[in-house]
Design a protein around this motif. Sequence first.
Motif, PDB file in Angstrom:
ATOM      1  N   UNK A   1      -4.484  -3.183  -1.376  1.00 54.89           N
ATOM      2  CA  UNK A   1      -3.303  -2.520  -1.930  1.00 54.89           C
ATOM      3  C   UNK A   1      -3.464  -1.016  -2.049  1.00 54.89           C
ATOM      4  N   UNK A   2      -4.704  -0.541  -2.112  1.00 51.30           N
ATOM      5  CA  UNK A   2      -4.968   0.886  -2.323  1.00 51.30           C
ATOM      6  C   UNK A   2      -5.719   1.460  -1.126  1.00 51.30           C
ATOM      7  N   UNK A   3      -5.085   2.294  -0.318  1.00 54.26           N
ATOM      8  CA  UNK A   3      -5.810   2.953   0.771  1.00 54.26           C
ATOM      9  C   UNK A   3      -6.951   3.797   0.192  1.00 54.26           C
ATOM     10  N   UNK A   4      -8.136   3.621   0.725  1.00 53.23           N
ATOM     11  CA  UNK A   4      -9.308   4.275   0.143  1.00 53.23           C
ATOM     12  C   UNK A   4      -9.169   5.783   0.101  1.00 53.23           C
ATOM     13  N   UNK A   5      -8.489   6.371   1.073  1.00 54.35           N
ATOM     14  CA  UNK A   5      -8.417   7.827   1.168  1.00 54.35           C
ATOM     15  C   UNK A   5      -7.496   8.445   0.120  1.00 54.35           C
ATOM     16  N   UNK A   6      -6.784   7.608  -0.633  1.00 54.60           N
ATOM     17  CA  UNK A   6      -5.929   8.137  -1.705  1.00 54.60           C
ATOM     18  C   UNK A   6      -6.690   8.318  -3.006  1.00 54.60           C
ATOM     19  N   UNK A   7      -7.862   7.708  -3.100  1.00 53.08           N
ATOM     20  CA  UNK A   7      -8.568   7.680  -4.378  1.00 53.08           C
ATOM     21  C   UNK A   7      -9.255   9.002  -4.701  1.00 53.08           C
ATOM     22  N   UNK A   8     -10.030   9.523  -3.753  1.00 49.26           N
ATOM     23  CA  UNK A   8     -10.786  10.739  -4.046  1.00 49.26           C
ATOM     24  C   UNK A   8      -9.902  11.909  -4.469  1.00 49.26           C
ATOM     25  N   UNK A   9      -8.772  12.191  -3.804  1.00 44.04           N
ATOM     26  CA  UNK A   9      -7.909  13.288  -4.273  1.00 44.04           C
ATOM     27  C   UNK A   9      -7.425  13.085  -5.704  1.00 44.04           C
ATOM     28  N   UNK A  10      -7.152  11.826  -6.091  1.00 46.33           N
ATOM     29  CA  UNK A  10      -6.707  11.564  -7.459  1.00 46.33           C
ATOM     30  C   UNK A  10      -7.812  11.858  -8.457  1.00 46.33           C
ATOM     31  N   UNK A  11      -8.998  11.398  -8.168  1.00 49.97           N
ATOM     32  CA  UNK A  11     -10.117  11.637  -9.067  1.00 49.97           C
ATOM     33  C   UNK A  11     -10.440  13.125  -9.149  1.00 49.97           C
ATOM     34  N   UNK A  12     -10.438  13.797  -7.997  1.00 48.90           N
ATOM     35  CA  UNK A  12     -10.761  15.220  -7.960  1.00 48.90           C
ATOM     36  C   UNK A  12      -9.743  16.066  -8.710  1.00 48.90           C
TER      37      UNK A  12
ATOM     38  N   UNK B   1      -7.357   7.920 -14.296  1.00 49.83           N
ATOM     39  CA  UNK B   1      -6.725   6.710 -14.823  1.00 49.83           C
ATOM     40  C   UNK B   1      -5.919   5.982 -13.758  1.00 49.83           C
ATOM     41  N   UNK B   2      -5.370   6.728 -12.816  1.00 47.55           N
ATOM     42  CA  UNK B   2      -4.580   6.116 -11.755  1.00 47.55           C
ATOM     43  C   UNK B   2      -5.448   5.369 -10.760  1.00 47.55           C
ATOM     44  N   UNK B   3      -6.766   5.622 -10.811  1.00 50.94           N
ATOM     45  CA  UNK B   3      -7.689   4.980  -9.875  1.00 50.94           C
ATOM     46  C   UNK B   3      -8.451   3.831 -10.507  1.00 50.94           C
ATOM     47  N   UNK B   4      -8.074   3.435 -11.716  1.00 45.24           N
ATOM     48  CA  UNK B   4      -8.667   2.241 -12.318  1.00 45.24           C
ATOM     49  C   UNK B   4      -7.851   1.022 -11.902  1.00 45.24           C
ATOM     50  N   UNK B   5      -8.433  -0.153 -12.044  1.00 46.21           N
ATOM     51  CA  UNK B   5      -7.680  -1.361 -11.687  1.00 46.21           C
ATOM     52  C   UNK B   5      -6.426  -1.515 -12.545  1.00 46.21           C
ATOM     53  N   UNK B   6      -6.457  -1.295 -13.872  1.00 47.73           N
ATOM     54  CA  UNK B   6      -5.217  -1.356 -14.647  1.00 47.73           C
ATOM     55  C   UNK B   6      -4.186  -0.320 -14.182  1.00 47.73           C
ATOM     56  N   UNK B   7      -4.666   0.872 -13.790  1.00 51.98           N
ATOM     57  CA  UNK B   7      -3.738   1.885 -13.290  1.00 51.98           C
ATOM     58  C   UNK B   7      -3.076   1.455 -11.996  1.00 51.98           C
ATOM     59  N   UNK B   8      -3.817   0.752 -11.153  1.00 58.01           N
ATOM     60  CA  UNK B   8      -3.261   0.244  -9.893  1.00 58.01           C
ATOM     61  C   UNK B   8      -2.260  -0.868 -10.159  1.00 58.01           C
TER      62      UNK B   8
ATOM     63  N   UNK C   1       0.813  -1.216   0.000  1.00 55.92           N
ATOM     64  CA  UNK C   1       0.000   0.000   0.000  1.00 55.92           C
ATOM     65  C   UNK C   1       0.851   1.274   0.000  1.00 55.92           C
ATOM     66  N   UNK C   2       2.016   1.181   0.601  1.00 53.20           N
ATOM     67  CA  UNK C   2       2.894   2.344   0.609  1.00 53.20           C
ATOM     68  C   UNK C   2       3.335   2.754  -0.779  1.00 53.20           C
ATOM     69  N   UNK C   3       3.497   1.785  -1.673  1.00 55.39           N
ATOM     70  CA  UNK C   3       3.904   2.091  -3.042  1.00 55.39           C
ATOM     71  C   UNK C   3       2.838   2.914  -3.744  1.00 55.39           C
ATOM     72  N   UNK C   4       1.583   2.567  -3.528  1.00 52.20           N
ATOM     73  CA  UNK C   4       0.520   3.329  -4.178  1.00 52.20           C
ATOM     74  C   UNK C   4       0.404   4.721  -3.563  1.00 52.20           C
ATOM     75  N   UNK C   5       0.596   4.836  -2.261  1.00 54.46           N
ATOM     76  CA  UNK C   5       0.551   6.153  -1.622  1.00 54.46           C
ATOM     77  C   UNK C   5       1.659   7.052  -2.158  1.00 54.46           C
ATOM     78  N   UNK C   6       2.840   6.484  -2.367  1.00 53.55           N
ATOM     79  CA  UNK C   6       3.945   7.281  -2.924  1.00 53.55           C
ATOM     80  C   UNK C   6       3.635   7.714  -4.351  1.00 53.55           C
ATOM     81  N   UNK C   7       3.022   6.822  -5.116  1.00 57.55           N
ATOM     82  CA  UNK C   7       2.644   7.166  -6.484  1.00 57.55           C
ATOM     83  C   UNK C   7       1.595   8.281  -6.485  1.00 57.55           C
ATOM     84  N   UNK C   8       0.618   8.178  -5.603  1.00 61.33           N
ATOM     85  CA  UNK C   8      -0.402   9.223  -5.498  1.00 61.33           C
ATOM     86  C   UNK C   8       0.220  10.555  -5.105  1.00 61.33           C
ATOM     87  N   UNK C   9       1.173  10.513  -4.178  1.00 56.60           N
ATOM     88  CA  UNK C   9       1.840  11.744  -3.748  1.00 56.60           C
ATOM     89  C   UNK C   9       2.605  12.384  -4.908  1.00 56.60           C
ATOM     90  N   UNK C  10       3.238  11.567  -5.735  1.00 55.06           N
ATOM     91  CA  UNK C  10       3.963  12.103  -6.900  1.00 55.06           C
ATOM     92  C   UNK C  10       3.006  12.793  -7.874  1.00 55.06           C
TER      93      UNK C  10
END
Length: 490
Positions: free
Chosen positions: A271-282, A287-294, A188-197
């Motif tokens: 693998x994906x913390x739920x709280x990382x999704x809404x900021x990405x979509x907003x 695309x980063x919040x689709x299953x292929x993007x994950x 999950x940390x990997x996805x959080x780092x990607x979201x932060x980038x």
Amino acid sequence: MSQRPALARVLGTLVVAAATLAAEYGSGVNLVLVNALGTQPQVTYLVPVALIVAGVVLGPAVLLFARFAQAMPRAGSAYVWMTRTVGQRTGFAASALYLVGVIGSIGFQSYGFAVFFASLLDAVGWHAGAVAAASSVGHIVLGGLLILAFTIAQLRGISSFGRIMAVMLGMVLVVVVLTVVVCLAGDPGAYLRHAADLLGHPVQAPADSTPTLGAFVGVLVLFVYSYGGVSAAPSLGGETRDGKSLSRGLVRGWLIAILLYAAVAFSVFHAVPWYAVHPLVASGHQDAATVPGIIAVLAPRAVTVVFDLFVIVVAGKTVAPLMIDCSRIMYAWSRDGLLPASCARTTDRQVPIVPILVTSVLGLLFVVEEATAGFQIGVALRSVTFMLVIAIVGLGWLRLRALPARRPSWATELVGRRELLVAAPIAVAVAVALMISGFVQPNTPLLLQPGVQALITLAIAAVLWVLAVRRNQGRLGEDQAASEMERISG
């Protein structure tokens, strides 16, 4: 109208189950699953639970549909069931609303196909191609090609469709296994780092993560879309071997869908913390919040490429059963005199060519709508009208039960099903509750609200009804539809 149409009764239980799942597992789970948090962020960590609950609460409706399918397996089944139990006007109006929702869903699924195609091009390093595919023009072109491919496949005959669905069932299982393995092994940390980038700042869990009931119900309405095969597959009733094949295939497809959704949903949100999704979509990073993007974040490049290839096919195949659903409803309308007789004529390959071509053209128009305005029609309206059909079919069974004097002979065994004494009222209650919740969507322009789109559709349906009455010299009527079951064949 006395001549029985030439649809081929060749499909068995496996194909019906595969078609039920094919109309469900595609863009719905790979695109809507995570993006639901973009629409209803206050559902928080309950997204996987909502996906499973959406399937479970449809259980009474599935039982209701299965019993009707066994008693009356007909082309455009849901339309036929409604008109033969509550009257032709009501059944036609409801089926018109449902039809628009399904055609909108064809547009949405075709849109999702372009999204996943762009993801594949990006995974192989062709970034310019990925940008082109992800553009509005790219969505329209790729979606149009997908619709064209399945139009040609349908014109080749229902047996070809059956073989395609059987192969697609295997591909769905491969996609599910890959998703579960990669996500459970992912950090999950990997996805959080990607979201932060992507966002330019770290993503933090909120102090209060308590979900709200309103958001949960709102997500349920969206996730009902993911079980749309329950209403789509029965339209194959004119081409299944018998009612038992249709009934068993419907139930098995629904059960398989729940199991696969549960495995995918819980693994993805592991693998994906739920709280990382809404900021990405907003922020425009949907695309980063689709299953292929994950998967692209968590898996090696080679695995990502293979996964994207499978997802493209799995997402694209969803269009096929939806097109079948629409064309068979139009075919049934024609058999009842609601459309010109040409819509009920079949080719040497025993397919109704005019409804298939009309479905293709309308589907392309909705691809344009999805690419330029949004997916409210393709997801929200389909979910709402699916609930409307369930409610009317349930009320139809209750009407047959309550009025034995007006009960046709084909319904004798159907009304004797004691389990439906419980299932039918529950199905109606659930459908009405979700339907009311879904007619108004948050952050959606007035013209694209499901309620407004429904009013527009009803106005068009009223025009079609008047034209049909004039064409048939006033012979259309509820009593005629209710008493002539055999006017819809096979």
